[in-house]
Design a protein around this motif. Structure first.
Motif, PDB file in Angstrom:
ATOM      1  N   GLN A 264     -18.559   2.488  51.914  1.00  0.00           N
ATOM      2  CA  GLN A 264     -18.909   1.348  52.757  1.00  0.00           C
ATOM      3  C   GLN A 264     -19.455   0.162  51.946  1.00  0.00           C
ATOM      4  O   GLN A 264     -19.274  -0.991  52.341  1.00  0.00           O
ATOM      5  N   LEU A 265     -20.114   0.462  50.833  1.00  0.00           N
ATOM      6  CA  LEU A 265     -20.781  -0.594  50.058  1.00  0.00           C
ATOM      7  C   LEU A 265     -19.997  -0.992  48.807  1.00  0.00           C
ATOM      8  O   LEU A 265     -20.507  -1.715  47.954  1.00  0.00           O
ATOM      9  N   ALA A 266     -18.739  -0.564  48.725  1.00  0.00           N
ATOM     10  CA  ALA A 266     -17.950  -0.838  47.521  1.00  0.00           C
ATOM     11  C   ALA A 266     -17.812  -2.327  47.259  1.00  0.00           C
ATOM     12  O   ALA A 266     -17.828  -2.770  46.104  1.00  0.00           O
ATOM     13  N   ARG A 267     -17.701  -3.105  48.336  1.00  0.00           N
ATOM     14  CA  ARG A 267     -17.554  -4.561  48.173  1.00  0.00           C
ATOM     15  C   ARG A 267     -18.504  -5.278  49.128  1.00  0.00           C
ATOM     16  O   ARG A 267     -18.567  -4.918  50.319  1.00  0.00           O
ATOM     17  N   PRO A 268     -19.242  -6.273  48.654  1.00  0.00           N
ATOM     18  CA  PRO A 268     -20.112  -7.042  49.544  1.00  0.00           C
ATOM     19  C   PRO A 268     -19.279  -7.799  50.582  1.00  0.00           C
ATOM     20  O   PRO A 268     -18.133  -8.195  50.312  1.00  0.00           O
ATOM     21  N   ALA A 301     -26.973  -2.949  45.401  1.00  0.00           N
ATOM     22  CA  ALA A 301     -27.971  -4.024  45.326  1.00  0.00           C
ATOM     23  C   ALA A 301     -27.665  -4.982  44.183  1.00  0.00           C
ATOM     24  O   ALA A 301     -27.899  -6.193  44.294  1.00  0.00           O
ATOM     25  N   GLU A 302     -27.119  -4.463  43.093  1.00  0.00           N
ATOM     26  CA  GLU A 302     -26.768  -5.323  41.960  1.00  0.00           C
ATOM     27  C   GLU A 302     -25.628  -6.277  42.312  1.00  0.00           C
ATOM     28  O   GLU A 302     -25.517  -7.355  41.715  1.00  0.00           O
ATOM     29  N   ARG A 303     -24.785  -5.883  43.266  1.00  0.00           N
ATOM     30  CA  ARG A 303     -23.654  -6.722  43.660  1.00  0.00           C
ATOM     31  C   ARG A 303     -23.991  -7.681  44.788  1.00  0.00           C
ATOM     32  O   ARG A 303     -23.187  -8.560  45.122  1.00  0.00           O
ATOM     33  N   LEU A 310     -27.953  -7.593  51.159  1.00  0.00           N
ATOM     34  CA  LEU A 310     -28.040  -6.174  51.491  1.00  0.00           C
ATOM     35  C   LEU A 310     -29.479  -5.850  51.854  1.00  0.00           C
ATOM     36  O   LEU A 310     -30.422  -6.378  51.237  1.00  0.00           O
ATOM     37  N   ALA A 311     -29.660  -4.990  52.852  1.00  0.00           N
ATOM     38  CA  ALA A 311     -31.003  -4.563  53.247  1.00  0.00           C
ATOM     39  C   ALA A 311     -31.038  -3.054  53.416  1.00  0.00           C
ATOM     40  O   ALA A 311     -30.046  -2.434  53.812  1.00  0.00           O
ATOM     41  N   LEU A 312     -32.195  -2.472  53.120  1.00  0.00           N
ATOM     42  CA  LEU A 312     -32.500  -1.084  53.441  1.00  0.00           C
ATOM     43  C   LEU A 312     -33.643  -1.104  54.449  1.00  0.00           C
ATOM     44  O   LEU A 312     -34.703  -1.686  54.185  1.00  0.00           O
ATOM     45  N   LEU A 313     -33.424  -0.495  55.608  1.00  0.00           N
ATOM     46  CA  LEU A 313     -34.425  -0.480  56.677  1.00  0.00           C
ATOM     47  C   LEU A 313     -34.598   0.975  57.106  1.00  0.00           C
ATOM     48  O   LEU A 313     -33.653   1.584  57.630  1.00  0.00           O
ATOM     49  N   VAL A 314     -35.779   1.543  56.871  1.00  0.00           N
ATOM     50  CA  VAL A 314     -35.973   2.964  57.144  1.00  0.00           C
ATOM     51  C   VAL A 314     -37.250   3.181  57.948  1.00  0.00           C
ATOM     52  O   VAL A 314     -38.232   2.458  57.805  1.00  0.00           O
ATOM     53  N   PHE A 315     -37.210   4.208  58.796  1.00  0.00           N
ATOM     54  CA  PHE A 315     -38.369   4.640  59.571  1.00  0.00           C
ATOM     55  C   PHE A 315     -38.578   6.113  59.236  1.00  0.00           C
ATOM     56  O   PHE A 315     -37.875   6.979  59.746  1.00  0.00           O
TER      57      PHE A 315
END
Length: 362
Positions: A264-268, A301-303, A310-315
């Motif tokens: 899913q994250l291969a390409r921005p 994240a580097e891309r 890009l965001a990481l949202l965790v509970f």
């Protein structure tokens, strides 16, 4: 060891579910004495605490009740119209455990704990508003980004519809006022961002090692069985979320998180904020899978760029400062390339109540 895990689970849920606590405490004694519970749990003798065998046992018993095959025990279960009499609970439960031992063992052996709690969409909804606002500010945009939402450990995918829920906060309603799922957020304070502005979700998907097909009766019963039977508000909320899922299906693929996220994250995606999300999942993942997931996210994240953030949202549970509460459930946000890392607040394990209080995530 197994009986002690049952006793610990009984203590953990005593305040939230007296029925489940009473059932598990009695089952632990039955394990010690070599009763029918030992036969049910025969393949879980070496279970770890993280396997939560007691909750799988309670869900298996609940499943038999939900299917109408334990009328005497059903009289104690509010989910089928009963009223608990805790002093008589085990006398009725023991017969069910003995009669259905083989079936219960099969359920315990083949299921994982999957609450798929839709109440956690409350923090997710607020966190998405904060993330889109911060990402837009970092990119110099006048309007928030639309969102592509990717959930790992998605179970039945019930938290992939944050824009389709009515969120009640005091005398205000955010989200979709016409939604069949009306969530009393229990918020103290509010998240950053314009909550009256509709969220735009342009993509949604999830993965899980054992996804639940909520379009089937079996899938619905599976998730419902993990609700503690005397928690009526959660039961009603889950039923409404399942109804919403029926009219707004979202695919959940059977796959490890690291493998699926890698694809899913291969390409921005330009002009879209991609949000990776998970809730009360990380503790069930192996150390190897957690490390692989972090590596995939770090590479993505580097891309990331200001135009394709890009965001990481965790509970997830984290160790708190109060000795009486060894863990608190925190909402955490990271944004790339903006470099923001925030603890947005903390709340109950099912997402409500929740206190918004932004601070650095350290």
């Amino acid at each position: 060891m197994l009986a002690e895990l049952f006793r610990q689970s009984a203590r953990d849920c005593a305040g939230a579910s007296p029925l489940t606590s009473t059932l598990l405490a009695a089952a632990s004694a039955d394990l010690d004495s070599g009763g029918p519970t030992r036969r049910v749990m025969a393949n879980a003798e070496r279970a770890r605490a993280g396997d939560v065998p007691a909750l799988r046992f309670a869900a298996a018993v609940h499943r038999v009740v939900l299917e109408g095959r334990a009328p005497a025990l059903a009289a104690h279960y509010p989910t089928v119209g009963g009223s608990p009499e805790l002093g008589a609970l085990w006398a009725d439960a023991r017969g069910v455990v003995e009669e259905h031992a083989d079936e219960l063992r099969a359920l315990v052996d083949t299921t994982t704990v999957q609450t798929n709690e839709p109440g956690r969409s409350g923090p997710l909804f607020g966190g998405l508003h904060t993330a889109t606002a911060l990402a837009a500010a970092a990119a110099g945009r006048r309007t928030p980004f639309p969102v592509r939402l990717l959930e790992v450990g998605a179970s039945g995918g019930l938290n992939l519809r944050p824009h389709r829920i009515a969120y009640l906060h005091g005398d205000r309603v955010f989200g979709d006022p016409g939604s069949p799922l009306r969530l009393d957020t229990g918020w103290s304070g509010e998240p950053d961002g314009d909550l009256d502005r509709p969220l735009r979700l342009v993509g949604r998907g999830g993965c899980d090692p054992n996804p639940v097909d909520v379009s089937t009766v079996d899938g619905r019963q599976h998730l419902l069985s993990f609700v503690w039977p005397d928690q009526r508000e959660r039961w009603t909320r889950l039923g409404a979320a399942l109804d919403l899922a029926a009219v707004d299906p979202v695919p959940v693929r059977r796959a490890p998180a690291s493998e699926w996220l890698g694809e899913q994250l291969a390409r921005p995606e330009r002009d879209v904020l991609t949000v990776v999300w998970h809730s009360v999942v990380w503790q069930y993942a192996s150390a190897a899978e957690r490390a692989a997931g972090r590596a995939v996210l770090a590479s993505a994240a580097e891309r990331a760029t200001a135009a394709a953030p890009l965001a990481l949202l965790v509970f997830e549970p984290r160790r708190g400062h109060d000795p009486a509460l060894p863990h608190e459930f925190q909402l955490l946000l990271k944004l790339w390339p903006a470099g923001r890392s925030l603890r947005l607040g903390a709340g109950g394990p099912h997402g409500t109540p929740f206190t918004w209080e932004s601070a650095p995530w350290v």
